[in-house]
Design a protein around this motif. Structure first.
Motif, mmCIF file in Angstrom:
data_model
loop_
_atom_site.group_PDB
_atom_site.id
_atom_site.type_symbol
_atom_site.label_atom_id
_atom_site.label_comp_id
_atom_site.label_asym_id
_atom_site.label_seq_id
_atom_site.Cartn_x
_atom_site.Cartn_y
_atom_site.Cartn_z
ATOM 1 N N ARG A 172 0.832 -1.212 0.000
ATOM 2 C CA ARG A 172 0.000 0.000 0.000
ATOM 3 C C ARG A 172 0.861 1.254 0.000
ATOM 4 N NH1 ARG A 172 -0.270 -1.985 5.238
ATOM 5 N NH2 ARG A 172 0.201 -0.486 6.887
ATOM 6 N N ALA A 173 2.069 1.153 0.508
ATOM 7 C CA ALA A 173 2.982 2.301 0.535
ATOM 8 C C ALA A 173 3.309 2.797 -0.870
ATOM 9 C CB ALA A 173 4.266 1.934 1.273
ATOM 10 N N LEU A 174 3.169 1.928 -1.859
ATOM 11 C CA LEU A 174 3.439 2.340 -3.238
ATOM 12 C C LEU A 174 2.450 3.389 -3.727
ATOM 13 C CD1 LEU A 174 4.227 -1.150 -4.802
ATOM 14 C CD2 LEU A 174 5.868 0.687 -4.309
ATOM 15 N N LEU A 175 1.263 3.433 -3.145
ATOM 16 C CA LEU A 175 0.228 4.384 -3.547
ATOM 17 C C LEU A 175 0.275 5.688 -2.744
ATOM 18 C CD1 LEU A 175 -2.795 1.943 -3.959
ATOM 19 C CD2 LEU A 175 -1.557 3.131 -5.784
ATOM 20 N N GLU A 176 1.085 5.715 -1.720
ATOM 21 C CA GLU A 176 1.175 6.896 -0.866
ATOM 22 C C GLU A 176 2.017 7.978 -1.535
ATOM 23 O OE1 GLU A 176 2.638 5.330 2.838
ATOM 24 O OE2 GLU A 176 0.733 4.303 3.253
ATOM 25 N N PRO A 177 1.916 9.225 -1.066
ATOM 26 C CA PRO A 177 2.742 10.294 -1.633
ATOM 27 C C PRO A 177 4.221 9.904 -1.654
ATOM 28 C CG PRO A 177 1.107 11.226 -0.155
ATOM 29 C CD PRO A 177 1.027 9.726 -0.020
ATOM 30 N N GLY A 178 4.813 10.052 -2.817
ATOM 31 C CA GLY A 178 6.215 9.672 -2.999
ATOM 32 C C GLY A 178 6.406 8.226 -3.410
ATOM 33 N N GLY A 179 5.337 7.422 -3.345
ATOM 34 C CA GLY A 179 5.418 6.011 -3.743
ATOM 35 C C GLY A 179 5.467 5.868 -5.255
ATOM 36 N N ALA A 180 5.974 4.754 -5.702
ATOM 37 C CA ALA A 180 6.136 4.514 -7.139
ATOM 38 C C ALA A 180 4.818 4.528 -7.897
ATOM 39 C CB ALA A 180 6.847 3.172 -7.364
ATOM 40 N N LEU A 181 3.697 4.274 -7.207
ATOM 41 C CA LEU A 181 2.394 4.277 -7.859
ATOM 42 C C LEU A 181 1.483 5.392 -7.353
ATOM 43 C CD1 LEU A 181 1.696 0.422 -7.982
ATOM 44 C CD2 LEU A 181 2.462 1.928 -9.835
ATOM 45 N N GLU A 182 2.104 6.432 -6.810
ATOM 46 C CA GLU A 182 1.322 7.573 -6.359
ATOM 47 C C GLU A 182 0.418 8.047 -7.501
ATOM 48 O OE1 GLU A 182 2.083 12.073 -4.645
ATOM 49 O OE2 GLU A 182 3.730 10.995 -5.576
ATOM 50 N N PRO A 183 -0.865 8.200 -7.219
ATOM 51 C CA PRO A 183 -1.776 8.638 -8.302
ATOM 52 C C PRO A 183 -1.312 9.960 -8.905
ATOM 53 C CG PRO A 183 -3.024 7.880 -6.416
ATOM 54 C CD PRO A 183 -1.580 7.933 -5.990
ATOM 55 N N PRO A 184 -1.450 10.092 -10.218
ATOM 56 C CA PRO A 184 -1.016 11.327 -10.873
ATOM 57 C C PRO A 184 -1.806 12.529 -10.348
ATOM 58 C CG PRO A 184 -1.952 9.753 -12.469
ATOM 59 C CD PRO A 184 -2.026 9.133 -11.118
ATOM 60 N N GLY A 185 -1.105 13.657 -10.246
ATOM 61 C CA GLY A 185 -1.762 14.884 -9.795
ATOM 62 C C GLY A 185 -1.859 15.008 -8.291
ATOM 63 N N GLU A 186 -1.404 13.997 -7.558
ATOM 64 C CA GLU A 186 -1.496 14.028 -6.101
ATOM 65 C C GLU A 186 -0.327 14.800 -5.474
ATOM 66 O OE1 GLU A 186 -3.910 12.388 -4.078
ATOM 67 O OE2 GLU A 186 -5.005 12.096 -5.928
ATOM 68 N N ASP A 187 0.649 15.179 -6.274
ATOM 69 C CA ASP A 187 1.841 15.826 -5.726
ATOM 70 C C ASP A 187 1.710 17.337 -5.634
ATOM 71 O OD1 ASP A 187 1.828 16.109 -8.450
ATOM 72 O OD2 ASP A 187 3.972 15.805 -8.715
ATOM 73 N N ILE A 188 0.585 17.882 -5.965
ATOM 74 C CA ILE A 188 0.394 19.347 -5.950
ATOM 75 C C ILE A 188 -0.069 19.797 -4.591
ATOM 76 C CG2 ILE A 188 -0.913 21.244 -6.953
ATOM 77 C CD1 ILE A 188 -0.964 19.661 -9.545
#
Length: 188
Positions: A172-188
Motif C-alpha cells: 500500500r505504501a506504493l500508492l502513498e505520496p512519494g510512492g512509485a504508484l502515487e496517483p497522478p496529480g497528487e503531488d500538488i
C-alpha cells in the motif's frame, strides 16, 4: 533373482503415462478464504492482519495431494535458498502435474519476478487469478509485475483491487505520496 528383476520393472511400468497419477482437484477453501478476507478487512492492527494473512497462506499452499505438495515445498525451499533455476524446475513440474492449482502459478510467477522475467510472471499471475480470483498475493504480485513492466496505470489499478480485499498489504505504501504508484496529480 527373478523377483529382484520383476520389482524394478513393475515400478517402471507403474510410472508410464498410462499409469501416471493425475492431479486431483485442489481443496476448495473458498468459504474459509472468504471468512479470512472479511476478518482482515476488520483487523485493527498490523499484527492482527499478519496472523490472518498467515492463515490465508496456509490455505493457498494446501496442495491437491502429496506429490503436488512436495513439488510446491521443494520449489519454495529452492527459491528461499536463491536457487531460482531449481525452483523453476520444481514449479514447472507442479504446473504440468496440476494445471488447475493456482498456487503453482503464483509461486512460479514469484520466481520469474525475482529473475526479472516480468512477462512470464504476468502470464502465470493471470492464470492464478483466473483459477482463484480473490488470491490477494497473486493480485499484489500482479501489481508489482506491472510496475516492473512500467505499466503504471494497470499496476495502480491491480494494487487498488488487492487493497480492497486486504487493506493491510505492505505494498500500500506504493500508492502513498512519494510512492512509485502515487496517483497522478497528487503531488500538488
Amino acid at each position: 533373482m527373478t523377483r529382484m528383476f520383476i520389482a524394478p520393472v513393475f515400478a517402471l511400468w507403474l510410472t508410464t503415462p498410462a499409469f501416471a497419477q493425475s492431479c486431483p482437484s485442489a481443496p476448495d477453501h473458498s468459504a474459509g478464504m472468504g471468512a479470512l478476507i472479511a476478518q482482515i478487512q476488520q483487523a485493527e492492527s498490523q499484527s492482527e492482519a499478519r496472523g490472518i494473512s498467515n492463515q490465508m497462506w496456509e490455505l493457498w499452499t494446501d496442495a491437491p495431494d502429496l506429490r503436488a505438495q512436495t513439488l510446491l515445498d521443494r520449489g519454495m525451499a529452492r527459491r528461499e535458498a536463491s536457487d531460482l533455476l531449481g525452483a523453476l524446475q520444481e514449479l514447472d513440474a507442479l504446473v504440468v502435474y496440476c494445471p488447475d492449482y493456482a498456487e503453482g502459478y503464483n509461486q512460479r510467477a514469484f520466481v520469474n519476478f525475482l529473475r526479472q522475467d516480468f512477462p512470464s510472471a504476468l502470464v502465470d499471475l493471470d492464470r492464478a487469478l483466473e483459477l482463484s480470483p480473490n488470491h490477494i498475493a497473486a493480485m499484489s504480485g500482479r501489481a508489482l509485475t506491472l510496475l516492473g513492466l512500467r505499466r503504471l496505470d494497470e499496476a495502480r489499478s491491480a494494487l487498488t483491487a488487492a487493497l480492497e480485499l486486504n487493506p493491510w498489504l505492505s505494498e500500500r505504501a506504493l500508492l502513498e505520496p512519494g510512492g512509485a504508484l502515487e496517483p497522478p496529480g497528487e503531488d500538488i
